[in-house]
Every structure is written in structure tokens, then in C-alpha cells.
Design an enzyme around this catalytic site. Sequence first.
Site, mmCIF file in Angstrom:
data_model
loop_
_atom_site.group_PDB
_atom_site.id
_atom_site.type_symbol
_atom_site.label_atom_id
_atom_site.label_comp_id
_atom_site.label_asym_id
_atom_site.label_seq_id
_atom_site.Cartn_x
_atom_site.Cartn_y
_atom_site.Cartn_z
ATOM 1 N N GLU A 162 0.807 -1.227 0.000
ATOM 2 C CA GLU A 162 0.000 0.000 0.000
ATOM 3 C C GLU A 162 0.844 1.283 0.000
ATOM 4 O O GLU A 162 0.659 2.167 0.828
ATOM 5 C CB GLU A 162 -0.972 -0.016 1.191
ATOM 6 C CG GLU A 162 -1.891 -1.225 1.136
ATOM 7 C CD GLU A 162 -2.888 -1.300 2.285
ATOM 8 O OE1 GLU A 162 -2.804 -0.495 3.216
ATOM 9 O OE2 GLU A 162 -3.762 -2.192 2.236
ATOM 10 N N GLU A 268 -5.747 -10.671 -2.049
ATOM 11 C CA GLU A 268 -6.647 -10.595 -0.881
ATOM 12 C C GLU A 268 -8.103 -10.500 -1.330
ATOM 13 O O GLU A 268 -8.881 -9.704 -0.797
ATOM 14 C CB GLU A 268 -6.302 -9.371 -0.016
ATOM 15 C CG GLU A 268 -4.843 -9.326 0.406
ATOM 16 C CD GLU A 268 -4.485 -8.113 1.269
ATOM 17 O OE1 GLU A 268 -5.394 -7.406 1.733
ATOM 18 O OE2 GLU A 268 -3.284 -7.892 1.464
HETATM 19 C C1 XIL Z 1 -6.176 -7.019 7.511
HETATM 20 C C2 XIL Z 1 -6.521 -8.284 8.237
HETATM 21 O O1 XIL Z 1 -7.500 -8.983 7.523
HETATM 22 C C3 XIL Z 1 -7.037 -7.915 9.591
HETATM 23 O O2 XIL Z 1 -7.313 -9.074 10.321
HETATM 24 C C4 XIL Z 1 -6.011 -7.042 10.309
HETATM 25 O O3 XIL Z 1 -6.575 -6.587 11.510
HETATM 26 C C5 XIL Z 1 -5.650 -5.840 9.468
HETATM 27 O O4 XIL Z 1 -5.213 -6.275 8.240
HETATM 28 N N1 XIL Z 1 -5.116 -4.719 3.196
HETATM 29 C C6 XIL Z 1 -4.041 -5.456 3.601
HETATM 30 C C7 XIL Z 1 -4.226 -6.545 4.591
HETATM 31 O O5 XIL Z 1 -2.942 -5.323 3.077
HETATM 32 O O6 XIL Z 1 -3.067 -6.761 5.338
HETATM 33 C C8 XIL Z 1 -5.398 -6.243 5.468
HETATM 34 O O7 XIL Z 1 -5.617 -7.358 6.298
HETATM 35 C C9 XIL Z 1 -6.614 -5.956 4.653
HETATM 36 C C10 XIL Z 1 -6.410 -4.744 3.800
#
Ligand code: XIL
Length: 361
Positions: A162, A268
Site C-alpha cells: 500500500e 486478498e
Molecule cells: C487485515 C486483516 O484482515 C485484519 O485481520 C487485520 O486486523 C488488518 O489487516 N489490506 C491489507 C491486509 O494489506 O493486510 C489487510 O488485512 C486488509 C487490507
Amino acid sequence: MSLTRRALLGAAPAAAALVACGRHDDAANAAPAVAPVRPLKDTAPFRIGTCLMTAELDDPQFTGLVQRNFSQVTPEWEMKMERILAADGSLALDAADRIAGFCRDSRLAMHGTTLVWYAQDPPTFEALKHDRAGFEDHLRDYIRQVVGRYRGLARGWDVVNEAVAEDGNGYRGGVWAEGLGDDFARVPFEMAREADPDAVLFLNDYNLESMPAKLDAFQRLAERLLKAGAPLTGLGTQSHLGFDTPPGQAGAAVKALARFGLPIHVSELDITTHKPGLSLGSPSDPARLQAQARVAAEIAAAFADLPAAQRYAFTIWGVRDKDSWLRGSAQGAPDDAPLLFDAAGAPKPALAAVEAAFARR
Ligand code: XIL
């Protein structure tokens, strides 16, 4: 549907609480059932991933679904710096090790996430941000220990997560930009390569489907890194999507990123069925689940259409709807249904749609 920065930040500390109290369960989310389908991992010639937390490893239904359907695991939170690096500089790798052990025992590949993320700025790095050499030493040591520990198991790492500003206008490095200046993205790639000569090293970001400016800035950063000789060897698109994602959009980022010729990670994927301000209907309405299935099929097809060498993995961000981080985030809702299996662990239309998309390839 796109995720806001506030939602992402707001969600971060929620992880431990979600695990501690058990995630929201809902009977309503059991329908509509679809006929049993083949194990998801058997429907594609590339890795199909999910994410998980150690607490979920105590749930036999959960581990059974993972072992049957997935061939790769990303630790959802417990391999992140926020969890590993303590305020005194020591490393807590107990949870990460447990996930790694589960992967080894279950013959699952692992994908590590994340080394440098603006949303995490541990105090030990804050303290060194005006001392470039000290900052670099600390980061090199962290990356050497963490990446080195899982070498051979982790096929790849999200090295920088990010980095692009929310609106696509510039970059956000947080403490990393303060400590490393303009090199905040390049330096961690070089350190990760020193720690593991074989892992695929990713730049990873979100909202690349819904925000053309962000997709452009992401590609410019990738170009800049490659030009500077950084060992950037993979591109990740998180793909946090919505059931109302306009046709054509879900696969667009995958196709655009493919032009670099690097391995691509749909890293994701989830497709929220919650819509703020929409008072009619609920997240588990059959029409929304069908719309979700269409979006899932589109991105699955775009990924499956990539040349074989570019198909690093197709990762869904959780297994059952009740496992999703969105149920505890500001952007999601407690009854959100963003994944491929419902809260009871039954296949949803989106699962069948993904399998059908892979089968047609
Ligand atoms: C999220 C996880 O799903 C949560 O459990 C944690 O509290 C925070 O992170 N983008 C990302 C991931 O890069 O690492 C995030 O995951 C979701 C959004």
C-alpha cells in the site's frame, strides 16, 4: 465499491479482538446452498490461497476446508511487523511459526505479508527515523531474521504494501519514507533479496480496479523500481471488491499489470455484499450473492487467462463469511458475506462461479 483509508486503518487493531470474541455468526447466511463442488484447488493449475489466523487452527471445520480447497496460505495478521516486533526490539514469532508449521504439515505453500506497510510504524523504527544508517541496520536485521526464518516455505513476500496514496496522487511511506527518504520502496526489496534469493518479491496495493489514478501511480512506482534495479519480481492486487463492481472492472487491474511480464498475485480477494446507505435487502440476499458470483467469475477468468508463468496465486482473503475481517471493519458489516463459503462452511454461488471460470480455461 472501494475501501477507504479510514476503513483499512480502523480495521487494523481489530484483529486480536475478533479472534478473542469469535467472529459474528449468523444463521441467515446459510442460504442459498449450491451443489457440492470439487475441491477448489483441484480446479486450477496454479496456487489457490487463503489467509488465516492461529485461533482458526483450533477449529476442525476451518482447517478441513483449508486443506481440501486451498494450496497456499497467507498469514492474515500474525506475520506483520505490528505482531512480531515488540517495543523492546525483540521478535515474537510464536504465532507465525505455528502458521508455518500448519503449512508444512498440510503441504501448503506460504506467502509472507508484509515487510513494510505505512499503516504499521513500530516505536523502534520511529526512534531511528532521523538516523538513516541505524534505521537501515534495524530494517535489514528484521528482514533477515523474518524472511530468512521462512526461507524455502514462503514462495514470496509482500515487501512493500500500500505505497500509493489513497487518491493515487503520490506515495505514502509513513515512518519508512522518513527513515529511508525516496528509497523507501527500493531498499526493502534489496534487503529481502539478500535474505531470500529465491522468493518472489511483491509490491502490493488495493483499489487498483476502481481507481485508474491509483493503478497508474502503482505502475509508475513499479517502473521506477525496476529502472533502479530493485529486485521487484511480482505485482500484487489485493482485490477487495464489491458485489456492485461494474462489469469489466474486476479483471481490469489484472490485465493492466500483466504487461510487466511479472508474476501476478490476486492477493486478498473478497467481494463485500454490504452496501452502506442501501436500506433494502441484506448482505445475504440471493440477488446480491449472484451479483457477487459474477464479479468473482470475472476476476477468476482474468487471472486464469494470464500466461502460466505469470499466475503466481489467486488468494481469497478468508474461508467462511464469518472469518472475514470485513465483519469487524468500518467498511464492512457484522453480517457481510464477502467470501466463497458461507458462515456455516457451505459453498456459495461465488465458489461455483470461480470453479466454472477456471474450468472453462
Ligand atoms: C487485515 C486483516 O484482515 C485484519 O485481520 C487485520 O486486523 C488488518 O489487516 N489490506 C491489507 C491486509 O494489506 O493486510 C489487510 O488485512 C486488509 C487490507
